[in-house]
Design a protein around this motif. Structure first.
Motif, PDB file in Angstrom:
ATOM      1  N   ASN A 103      -9.234   0.601   3.755  1.00  0.00           N
ATOM      2  CA  ASN A 103      -9.394   1.587   4.645  1.00  0.00           C
ATOM      3  C   ASN A 103     -10.748   2.312   4.740  1.00  0.00           C
ATOM      4  O   ASN A 103     -11.256   2.734   5.639  1.00  0.00           O
ATOM      5  N   ASP A 105      -4.376  -1.459   1.295  1.00  0.00           N
ATOM      6  CA  ASP A 105      -3.341  -0.739   2.090  1.00  0.00           C
ATOM      7  C   ASP A 105      -2.003  -0.420   1.898  1.00  0.00           C
ATOM      8  O   ASP A 105      -1.482   0.778   2.194  1.00  0.00           O
ATOM      9  N   LYS A 106      -1.899  -0.924   0.756  1.00  0.00           N
ATOM     10  CA  LYS A 106      -0.309  -0.781   0.243  1.00  0.00           C
ATOM     11  C   LYS A 106      -0.433   0.599  -0.801  1.00  0.00           C
ATOM     12  O   LYS A 106       0.668   1.124  -1.074  1.00  0.00           O
ATOM     13  N   ARG A 107      -1.470   1.017  -0.929  1.00  0.00           N
ATOM     14  CA  ARG A 107      -1.892   2.100  -1.573  1.00  0.00           C
ATOM     15  C   ARG A 107      -1.520   3.477  -0.913  1.00  0.00           C
ATOM     16  O   ARG A 107      -2.656   3.843  -0.220  1.00  0.00           O
ATOM     17  N   LYS A 108      -0.626   4.425  -0.890  1.00  0.00           N
ATOM     18  CA  LYS A 108      -0.322   5.335  -0.197  1.00  0.00           C
ATOM     19  C   LYS A 108      -0.327   6.794  -0.762  1.00  0.00           C
ATOM     20  O   LYS A 108      -0.462   7.724  -0.202  1.00  0.00           O
ATOM     21  N   SER A 109      -0.306   6.890  -2.226  1.00  0.00           N
ATOM     22  CA  SER A 109      -0.339   7.924  -2.969  1.00  0.00           C
ATOM     23  C   SER A 109      -1.450   8.721  -2.930  1.00  0.00           C
ATOM     24  O   SER A 109      -2.681   8.049  -2.896  1.00  0.00           O
ATOM     25  N   SER A 141      -9.132   8.228   2.560  1.00  0.00           N
ATOM     26  CA  SER A 141      -8.612   6.804   2.308  1.00  0.00           C
ATOM     27  C   SER A 141      -8.103   6.592   0.919  1.00  0.00           C
ATOM     28  O   SER A 141      -8.495   7.586  -0.132  1.00  0.00           O
ATOM     29  N   THR A 142      -6.964   6.004   0.912  1.00  0.00           N
ATOM     30  CA  THR A 142      -6.352   5.867  -0.346  1.00  0.00           C
ATOM     31  C   THR A 142      -6.458   4.426  -0.866  1.00  0.00           C
ATOM     32  O   THR A 142      -6.004   4.134  -1.819  1.00  0.00           O
ATOM     33  N   SER A 143      -7.527   3.521   0.104  1.00  0.00           N
ATOM     34  CA  SER A 143      -7.762   2.279  -0.164  1.00  0.00           C
ATOM     35  C   SER A 143      -8.790   1.784  -0.084  1.00  0.00           C
ATOM     36  O   SER A 143      -9.581   2.729   1.003  1.00  0.00           O
TER      37      SER A 143
END
Length: 463
Positions: free
Chosen positions: A330, A407-411, A325-327
């Motif tokens: 999630n 969820d906008k954080r994808k890095s 998970s990046t957030s």
């Protein structure tokens, strides 16, 4: 005449002083000579001692080299009766204490299980058989619903609390009873929530036991239900999962016994300082993270897979890849899919439909508050003290992180951030709960008052 006498007196005084001067100079020169002689003699002796020490050190060095060279060739292994430095001795008395009174746990669980299995279904069956023929269906629904509500409160609400408090169950046994209480409440509510509309629409009650299917299979619901079942039970798979569950249990106990108990047992006896608190939090970070991972693997993987295999339930999606998970949003969706789906379908969607799709943020906040309250309820009854650390983490930090790290954080950097916050959070929770546990042991209340019961004891306990 008098002048001559004065002059003669001065001349004699002068001669006398010159004699005294000569004597003083002679004595001073003698003393200085003696001092110089002594200094020179001491310097000579010191020089001789230094030379002797240098020579002796050189001789010792040579002798040591000779002795060392001789010992290498003459050195042998000496066997004796001695223990290893690292002793993995584990006292199981504490483990037996935490899981004590298992007979009480078993009979209370059987009561909850039989009630949840029989009573809600029977209530809906009675309502369904009398609803279509009743002249006052609303009154009938109110009577049946009221009686069922009283039974729910008495058996699934009051009985577990009474058992835990009256029998003074130890922590692990209390966790079992309270967690099963919450589970049976969730199951009975979901059953009633799904089946009550069917009864009110005069449909057959058994249809709510089967998964939703398409129009093509509505005529053969039994065949569709079998699609969700495994053809046979793999007992070796069941045994392996139970063995792994027990291994996780003992490993978690070993971590707490060796890494936490020695640190926090006497912590309340030391003067409080910010440095001590920070160091104890960092000390609890590693075992706290292990406890998190062991709890996940033991329960959400081993325990649920074992029972799903025995019940031949084919859908094993109890969790998803939360570790990627990046957030935090999630992470909350994928950590425990079973609880998340229940909250989503029976709390979030129902509240959202009541609000007519408005106030999504408020509905989400309500879901977080419900989850935080239930977690805090379990910890409070199981540990016998009120210390709302879990509630604050869910209701405050959980909400903030859900909106900030969304969820906008994808890095992949955000995945590192999620793990970092998990590490720190687990360390803080384990540290604070252990401190409070031993504070209640070292500083018991002399007089039970409301504020004494709800105020954390570790803030003031310095025994």
């Amino acid at each position: 005449m008098s002048n001559d006498n004065c002059i003669n007196g001065l001349i004699e005084w002068k001669r006398h002083m010159e004699g005294v001067k000569a004597e003083l100079v002679e004595e001073m020169s003698c003393h200085l000579k003696d001092l110089l002689d002594k200094a020179v003699a001491e310097a000579i002796r010191s020089n001789k001692r230094d030379q002797a020490s240098v020579l002796s050190s050189k001789k010792d060095h040579v002798n040591n080299n000779k002795r060392h060279q001789g010992s290498i060739s003459e050195k042998q292994k000496v066997f004796m009766h001695r223990a290893s430095l690292l002793k993995l001795f584990l006292d199981l008395d504490l483990l037996f204490y935490t899981f004590g009174q298992l007979s009480t746990v078993v009979w209370s669980w059987l009561c909850l299980f039989m009630y949840t299995l029989l009573v809600p279904y029977r209530a809906l069956h009675v309502l369904g058989s009398m609803y279509s023929e009743s002249s006052h269906p609303l009154l009938l629904s109110g009577l049946v619903g009221g009686q069922l509500l009283v039974c729910q409160i008495s058996v699934l609400g009051v009985l577990p609390i009474y058992v835990v408090t009256q029998y003074k169950l130890p922590p692990a046994s209390s966790f079992i009873v309270i967690l099963e209480q919450v589970r049976f409440l969730m199951k009975s509510y979901s059953f009633l929530r799904e089946c009550t509309p069917l009864v009110l629409r005069k449909e057959k009650l058994w249809t709510c036991f089967f998964p939703p299917i398409s129009q093509r299979y509505k005529a053969n619901a039994k065949h569709s239900f079998c699609l969700f079942r495994t053809p046979c039970i793999k007992w070796n798979f069941v045994a392996k999962n139970f063995a792994q569950f027990l291994g996780c249990l003992f490993f978690g106990y070993y971590l707490l016994f060796t890494l936490c108990i020695p640190v926090f047992t006497n912590m309340s006896k030391q003067p409080f300082s910010t440095k001590t608190l920070v160091l104890s939090i960092f000390h609890a970070t590693l075992p706290g993270t292990f406890v998190l991972l062991l709890s996940f693997f033991a329960f959400l993987h081993c325990w649920l897979n074992a029972f799903a295999e025995m019940l031949r339930f084919a859908d094993r999606m109890f969790y998803k890849d939360w570790w990627n998970s990046t957030s935090f949003s999630n992470y909350y969706r994928t950590w425990n899919v079973v609880v998340h789906d229940w909250l989503y379908y029976y709390v979030y969607r129902d509240l959202l439909s009541l609000c007519k799709q408005w106030y999504r943020a408020g509905v989400m906040l309500t879901v977080f508050l419900i989850s935080a309250s239930v977690h805090e309820y379990v910890f409070t009854l199981s540990l016998r003290y009120f210390y709302p650390v879990m509630f604050c983490f869910f209701a405050i930090f959980g909400v903030l992180f859900n909106f900030m790290i969304n969820d906008k954080r994808k890095s992949p950097v955000w995945n590192v951030m999620v793990w970092t916050f998990l590490f720190i959070g687990q360390g803080i929770q384990l540290c604070l709960y252990c401190q409070e546990w031993y504070a209640h042991i070292h500083c018991p209340l002399t007089e039970k008052t409301f504020w004494g019961l709800v105020t954390p004891r570790s803030w003031s306990c310095r025994s």
